[in-house]
Structures are given as C-alpha cells and as structure tokens.
Design a protein around this motif. Sequence first.
Motif, PDB file in Angstrom:
ATOM      1  N   LYS A  48       0.928  -1.202   0.039  1.00  8.50           N
ATOM      2  CA  LYS A  48      -0.059  -0.035   0.192  1.00  8.50           C
ATOM      3  C   LYS A  48       0.851   1.157   0.041  1.00  8.50           C
ATOM      4  O   LYS A  48       1.801   1.182   0.576  1.00  8.50           O
ATOM      5  CB  LYS A  48      -0.723  -0.096   1.147  1.00  8.50           C
ATOM      6  CG  LYS A  48      -2.121  -1.225   1.301  1.00  8.50           C
ATOM      7  CD  LYS A  48      -3.180  -0.819   2.141  1.00  8.50           C
ATOM      8  CE  LYS A  48      -4.282  -1.531   1.546  1.00  8.50           C
ATOM      9  NZ  LYS A  48      -5.494  -1.133   2.496  1.00  8.50           N
ATOM     10  N   TRP A  54       0.313  -6.156   9.995  1.00 13.37           N
ATOM     11  CA  TRP A  54      -1.049  -6.293   9.001  1.00 13.37           C
ATOM     12  C   TRP A  54      -1.336  -7.683   9.167  1.00 13.37           C
ATOM     13  O   TRP A  54      -2.460  -8.271   9.365  1.00 13.37           O
ATOM     14  CB  TRP A  54      -0.955  -5.937   7.817  1.00 13.37           C
ATOM     15  CG  TRP A  54      -2.206  -6.418   6.813  1.00 13.37           C
ATOM     16  CD1 TRP A  54      -3.490  -5.989   6.895  1.00 13.37           C
ATOM     17  CD2 TRP A  54      -2.086  -7.634   6.056  1.00 13.37           C
ATOM     18  NE1 TRP A  54      -4.234  -6.610   5.885  1.00 13.37           N
ATOM     19  CE2 TRP A  54      -3.534  -7.662   5.547  1.00 13.37           C
ATOM     20  CE3 TRP A  54      -1.174  -8.456   5.717  1.00 13.37           C
ATOM     21  CZ2 TRP A  54      -3.713  -8.939   4.635  1.00 13.37           C
ATOM     22  CZ3 TRP A  54      -1.530  -9.486   4.753  1.00 13.37           C
ATOM     23  CH2 TRP A  54      -2.950  -9.628   4.448  1.00 13.37           C
ATOM     24  N   ARG A  93      -4.723  -9.132  10.919  1.00 12.38           N
ATOM     25  CA  ARG A  93      -5.689  -9.710   9.922  1.00 12.38           C
ATOM     26  C   ARG A  93      -6.433 -11.017  10.264  1.00 12.38           C
ATOM     27  O   ARG A  93      -7.267 -11.656  10.314  1.00 12.38           O
ATOM     28  CB  ARG A  93      -5.309  -9.933   8.338  1.00 12.38           C
ATOM     29  CG  ARG A  93      -6.083 -10.409   7.213  1.00 12.38           C
ATOM     30  CD  ARG A  93      -7.243  -9.539   6.556  1.00 12.38           C
ATOM     31  NE  ARG A  93      -8.036 -10.315   5.943  1.00 12.38           N
ATOM     32  CZ  ARG A  93      -8.860  -9.570   4.878  1.00 12.38           C
ATOM     33  NH1 ARG A  93      -8.437  -8.331   4.475  1.00 12.38           N
ATOM     34  NH2 ARG A  93      -9.621 -10.316   4.261  1.00 12.38           N
ATOM     35  N   ARG A 147      -1.606   1.411  -4.580  1.00 15.06           N
ATOM     36  CA  ARG A 147      -0.697   0.473  -4.591  1.00 15.06           C
ATOM     37  C   ARG A 147       0.706   0.874  -5.054  1.00 15.06           C
ATOM     38  O   ARG A 147       0.698   2.025  -5.710  1.00 15.06           O
ATOM     39  CB  ARG A 147      -0.846  -0.768  -5.413  1.00 15.06           C
ATOM     40  CG  ARG A 147      -2.316  -1.751  -5.045  1.00 15.06           C
ATOM     41  CD  ARG A 147      -1.990  -2.351  -3.756  1.00 15.06           C
ATOM     42  NE  ARG A 147      -2.984  -3.254  -3.317  1.00 15.06           N
ATOM     43  CZ  ARG A 147      -3.978  -3.204  -2.670  1.00 15.06           C
ATOM     44  NH1 ARG A 147      -4.407  -1.846  -1.837  1.00 15.06           N
ATOM     45  NH2 ARG A 147      -4.955  -4.000  -2.154  1.00 15.06           N
ATOM     46  N   ARG A 195      -5.775  -8.702   0.643  1.00 19.00           N
ATOM     47  CA  ARG A 195      -6.120  -7.510   1.126  1.00 19.00           C
ATOM     48  C   ARG A 195      -7.735  -7.418   0.743  1.00 19.00           C
ATOM     49  O   ARG A 195      -8.151  -6.249   0.959  1.00 19.00           O
ATOM     50  CB  ARG A 195      -5.310  -6.325   1.136  1.00 19.00           C
ATOM     51  CG  ARG A 195      -3.884  -6.376   1.267  1.00 19.00           C
ATOM     52  CD  ARG A 195      -3.250  -5.986   2.395  1.00 19.00           C
ATOM     53  NE  ARG A 195      -3.890  -5.105   3.083  1.00 19.00           N
ATOM     54  CZ  ARG A 195      -3.240  -4.271   4.230  1.00 19.00           C
ATOM     55  NH1 ARG A 195      -1.967  -4.252   4.115  1.00 19.00           N
ATOM     56  NH2 ARG A 195      -3.637  -3.421   4.875  1.00 19.00           N
ATOM     57  N   CYS A 221     -11.409  -6.881   1.077  1.00 19.56           N
ATOM     58  CA  CYS A 221     -12.452  -6.437   2.171  1.00 19.56           C
ATOM     59  C   CYS A 221     -12.730  -7.465   3.067  1.00 19.56           C
ATOM     60  O   CYS A 221     -13.044  -8.527   2.805  1.00 19.56           O
ATOM     61  CB  CYS A 221     -13.545  -5.622   1.675  1.00 19.56           C
ATOM     62  SG  CYS A 221     -14.635  -5.187   3.101  1.00 19.56           S
TER      63      CYS A 221
HETATM   64  C1  HEM Z   1     -20.351  -2.315   0.379  1.00 16.97           C
HETATM   65  C2  HEM Z   1     -19.534  -2.078   1.532  1.00 16.97           C
HETATM   66  C3  HEM Z   1     -17.952  -2.284   1.393  1.00 16.97           C
HETATM   67  C4  HEM Z   1     -17.284  -1.969   0.194  1.00 16.97           C
HETATM   68  C5  HEM Z   1     -17.439  -1.775  -1.135  1.00 16.97           C
HETATM   69  C6  HEM Z   1     -15.725  -2.282   0.873  1.00 16.97           C
HETATM   70  C7  HEM Z   1     -14.651  -2.108   0.054  1.00 16.97           C
HETATM   71  C8  HEM Z   1     -13.520  -2.400   0.391  1.00 16.97           C
HETATM   72  C9  HEM Z   1     -12.302  -2.673  -0.281  1.00 16.97           C
HETATM   73  C10 HEM Z   1     -11.949  -2.175  -1.873  1.00 16.97           C
HETATM   74  C11 HEM Z   1     -11.175  -2.924   0.358  1.00 16.97           C
HETATM   75  C12 HEM Z   1      -9.767  -3.200  -0.249  1.00 16.97           C
HETATM   76  C13 HEM Z   1      -8.837  -1.837  -0.163  1.00 16.97           C
HETATM   77  C14 HEM Z   1      -7.471  -2.150  -0.733  1.00 16.97           C
HETATM   78  O1  HEM Z   1      -7.236  -3.244  -1.268  1.00 16.97           O
HETATM   79  O2  HEM Z   1      -6.650  -1.397  -0.521  1.00 16.97           O
HETATM   80  C15 HEM Z   1     -11.611  -2.925   1.680  1.00 16.97           C
HETATM   81  C16 HEM Z   1     -10.957  -3.039   2.679  1.00 16.97           C
HETATM   82  C17 HEM Z   1     -11.268  -3.364   4.242  1.00 16.97           C
HETATM   83  N1  HEM Z   1     -12.697  -3.167   4.449  1.00 16.97           N
HETATM   84 FE1  HEM Z   1     -14.337  -2.827   3.156  1.00 16.97          FE
HETATM   85  N2  HEM Z   1     -15.847  -2.650   1.990  1.00 16.97           N
HETATM   86  C18 HEM Z   1     -17.421  -2.406   2.411  1.00 16.97           C
HETATM   87  C19 HEM Z   1     -17.671  -2.946   3.738  1.00 16.97           C
HETATM   88  C20 HEM Z   1     -17.008  -3.138   4.846  1.00 16.97           C
HETATM   89  C21 HEM Z   1     -17.540  -3.496   6.037  1.00 16.97           C
HETATM   90  C22 HEM Z   1     -18.938  -3.591   6.613  1.00 16.97           C
HETATM   91  C23 HEM Z   1     -16.285  -3.592   6.969  1.00 16.97           C
HETATM   92  C24 HEM Z   1     -16.278  -3.805   8.488  1.00 16.97           C
HETATM   93  C25 HEM Z   1     -17.039  -3.566   9.396  1.00 16.97           C
HETATM   94  C26 HEM Z   1     -15.267  -3.462   6.248  1.00 16.97           C
HETATM   95  C27 HEM Z   1     -13.858  -3.278   6.524  1.00 16.97           C
HETATM   96  C28 HEM Z   1     -12.724  -3.271   5.848  1.00 16.97           C
HETATM   97  C29 HEM Z   1     -11.227  -3.351   6.615  1.00 16.97           C
HETATM   98  C30 HEM Z   1     -10.822  -3.676   7.780  1.00 16.97           C
HETATM   99  C31 HEM Z   1     -10.383  -3.638   5.338  1.00 16.97           C
HETATM  100  C32 HEM Z   1      -8.950  -3.680   5.190  1.00 16.97           C
HETATM  101  C33 HEM Z   1      -8.825  -5.029   4.849  1.00 16.97           C
HETATM  102  C34 HEM Z   1      -7.139  -5.307   4.960  1.00 16.97           C
HETATM  103  O3  HEM Z   1      -6.346  -4.652   4.450  1.00 16.97           O
HETATM  104  O4  HEM Z   1      -6.685  -6.475   5.338  1.00 16.97           O
HETATM  105  N3  HEM Z   1     -15.609  -3.057   4.835  1.00 16.97           N
HETATM  106  N4  HEM Z   1     -12.901  -2.637   1.692  1.00 16.97           N
END
Ligand code: HEM
Length: 468
Positions: free
Chosen positions: A82, A106, A110, A339, A404, A406
């Motif tokens: 990132k 991370w 995770r 990225r 990574r 979501c």
């Molecule tokens: C429609 C709803 C959602 C969309 C479109 C979405 C989209 C995304 C995307 C695209 C990423 C990846 C970002 C990357 O690769 O840099 C991400 C990561 C993440 N999302 Fe979501 N998200 C949603 C809902 C949620 C919910 C409900 C939660 C938790 C309560 C959440 C928690 C996270 C977390 C903690 C990450 C980081 C994961 C990691 O890097 O290990 N997201 N999300």
Amino acid sequence: MTTASAEAVTARHHREIGGPRGLPFLGVAMQLLDDPFTLIEKATIEYGGIVRLRIPGQRAFLLSDPDLVKFAFVETERAITKPPPLIHRVDLALGKGLVTSTGDLWRRNRRIVNPVFTRERLAALEPLIHQTAQATIDRWRDLTVLDVREEMGRALLELVIHGLFSASAEVLEQFDAVARSLLTLFKFVARQFVSAIPYDLYLPTPLRVRSEIRRRHIDRVIGEMVARRRESGEDHDDILGLLMSATDPETGASLTLPEIADEVRTMFLAGYETTASALVFAFHMLSRHPLVRRRLEAELDEVLGGRLPGIEDLPNLPYTLQVFHETMRLYPPAWLIGREPVEDVELGGYLIPKGSLLFVSPWATHRSPRNWDAPLSFDPDRFAPEKRGTYHRFAYIPFGGGSRKCVGTNLAMLEGPLLLAALAQHYRLDAIPGEQLVIRGGLTLDIESGTRVSVTPRRPQIEGPTAA
Ligand code: HEM
C-alpha cells in the motif's frame, strides 16, 4: 523483477504508456481533484487497461485491465504494497489498523480479525439488522421527503456500533456524540486522501484540531469500555470482545489498548460509509429505472409478503442481490485503490519502476467497454446466475481482491441486501425534481448533495410495521 505476463517479454519503458497530457507542469492533477470520475473513465476508454497519469512529482498509472488488476491485488504484501505517502495521510486519524498497516503487523491483525466476519458468526447480527430496518421503516412512516444519505448513514452507523460493541448501553447513551466525532474523523480522512497538498498534516488547521479532539473522544469511549469489560470479566462475542481476547499465535502477546482503539476506529470508518453509499446509489438507480424497481418489488412481495427479510431468504432473493451488485458496479463505494511496487514490476509489457503509484480503479474497471458490454447501462441481469463466468473475475472488484480483499465483504453482503429488501418492500423513494446527485472523490465515493427524495408508502393496505 516480478511480471504479470505468462511469457517473458522485453518490457517497454513506462514513458511509452499512453495517457492524457493535461496542463503544462500540472498534468492532470487539477482534473484529478475536480472531476476524477470523468478523467479516469475517459482515459480508460481512450488509452486502455493501463494509463499513464501525469501528476507533478509522481510516476502514476491507472489500471483497469482485469489481468493487471489481478496481478496488483495478488502481489500485494509481496512485490507490491500500500503506498506509504497515501497511507500516512490516513494514519493520523486511524492509526495502524487493518486498512493502513502492512507487513507482519497487518498479517497478525488480519489473522485476529478474520474470524469475526465468518458467515456463521455474522448470522448473530440478524436481529440487529431487523431492528435497524424496522426502526427505519417506522421513522419513514410519517415522512413525505427525506434525505436518503442521512437515513442510510444513520442506519449503518447504528449497525456498526452495535456490531462492534454488542449494543452496549453505555455506547448507546453516547451514540450521538460518538457519531458526531466519527463524522469529523471521516471528513478529515477524506480531505487528506484527495488534497493535492495535505496541509492539515502539518498545520493546526481548524479541521485538524477538531479531529484530534474527536479522536481523543472516541479513544476515551473505547478505553472506558475496555476497562469496564476487563473489570466485569464478562465475555462478549462482538468485535471488541474478540480484539480484547485475541493473542498473537507467535508471541502470545495481547493487543494493547492503543492497538485495539486503532482497529475499532478502522472498522467504524471502513464499515459504515461504504455500505451506506451502496444503498444510497441503489435507491437512486431504482428511482430512475421503474422496470427494474417493479421486478424487484414483485420478488420481494412474492418471497416476503410483507415480513422482514432474514438471512435464510437471501438465496430466494436473487434479483435483489443482482440489483445490489449492479449498483456497486456502476458506483463502487471504494472507487480508487492505491498500490506501490516495492521492486520493479512488469505490467502489460511495460517496466514499472519500484516506488511508482498504481491506482487500481474499480470505477474505471467497472465502466470500461473492454470489460463490459454497454457498461453505462444499469442492467442487474448481468449478474443473473446463468451469466456467472461470462465476465472476468477481476472485472468486478467492489471489495478489492487478493490477500487485502475487504474483510467485511460478508457483512456488507448481508446488511446491504437485507436493508434494501426491507425498505424497498415498504417504500418507493423518488428523486425530487431539480435535485441532482453530486459526487466527489474522497476515500470512498463522497455524495455531496442531491440526496433528498420523496417517499411513498408502497403497500398502504399493510397495517402495522411487520404485518403481511
Ligand atoms: C459495500 C461495502 C464495502 C465495500 C464496497 C468495501 C470495499 C473495500 C475494499 C475495496 C477494500 C480493499 C482496499 C485495498 O485493497 O486497499 C476494503 C478493505 C477493508 N474493508 Fe471493506 N468494504 C465494504 C464494507 C466493509 C465493512 C462492513 C467492513 C467492516 C465492518 C469493512 C472493513 C474493511 C477493512 C478492515 C479493510 C482492510 C482489510 C485489509 O487490508 O486487510 N468493509 N473494503
């Protein structure tokens, strides 16, 4: 060098990658701030799946070719990371939670958080989703006009706060204050993410001072809750409980209070606005596509007959899920994902030096005519079960991909469609003449205005909140 091609090719220089020229010296920097959506959509159509974005002081590329997108996601935490400069802007508000941490930190976090989001565990949230849906249905009963962004924001914030803290009475008492603090933090993060010069990082601007006060407020609430739980010795099966009881399998160490606070703040931010924005756009699209809306309503009536939808109904509501997916295709809440290669990589036949900025754009990927037929038309049937396999897996990336991806995907795909089904069954929302939806590029799609809608009860013959 790591490569995206199956066969070794002689990689061409990255300067040969086509892209809009923009203005002298500034390149496309101003357009990226003013109207990034038009810029990236047009550039993708004109120049293809990898585009050079001329931004002063940056070597930046926009990816929308599904194979290149896949490479960027799959290589993350190996040849690609990132981007530290962007992450640094968000750190100030979020700290080192899952979204902003990399490497061993991370990986450990995770591992700790993954089990919270399994389908089995999330099933326990069903009563909470019902409660939120019912409260929203009841609240709309006396309204003729409402602000759908405010309404979805309120519903999702309630869900995320309850989900994290098990509807704890203390947090509910402080709900409005915590919500206000969070909204200031969101605003701060969004501004850092898109501003050309992130002056809030270096100067005590009013927004920075306000967000620091708000951050301390949230941390105090979290700190008090952790302390109270520790004293009571009670076990809670919520995210806070899991974070508190988690230990690193390698060292046996528990998370410290600041680490827990970082994760909780991250969950608030990542889990609230994204799903809320998907729902706002779903209602927006339904109001503009009466045939789709009628088909959705017919499915809801047939399967639910007026009652609230539950998890076991979802397999019988395929069209509802299709509508939700098609909405996120056209309006992906996370519209731009950053990225940075940590070593030279070969992408699409070009040599991309380490330290470049790679923008993986769900917006551009989902709207590219190379990836989708008639990409701008709203057609939920693209996601019909029989169409599965007709599009590239990485041509549809609302939740990202690779390691990574979501962590909240299952939760979003539960609360989003269930709320949509519950509300669309009882009400029709229609755009008010003259209201124009205006979106800006923030950390997520930032809906600036145009979200006031008229609300019409759909089944006036239904008496009472849940009667069929
Ligand atoms: C429609 C709803 C959602 C969309 C479109 C979405 C989209 C995304 C995307 C695209 C990423 C990846 C970002 C990357 O690769 O840099 C991400 C990561 C993440 N999302 Fe979501 N998200 C949603 C809902 C949620 C919910 C409900 C939660 C938790 C309560 C959440 C928690 C996270 C977390 C903690 C990450 C980081 C994961 C990691 O890097 O290990 N997201 N999300």
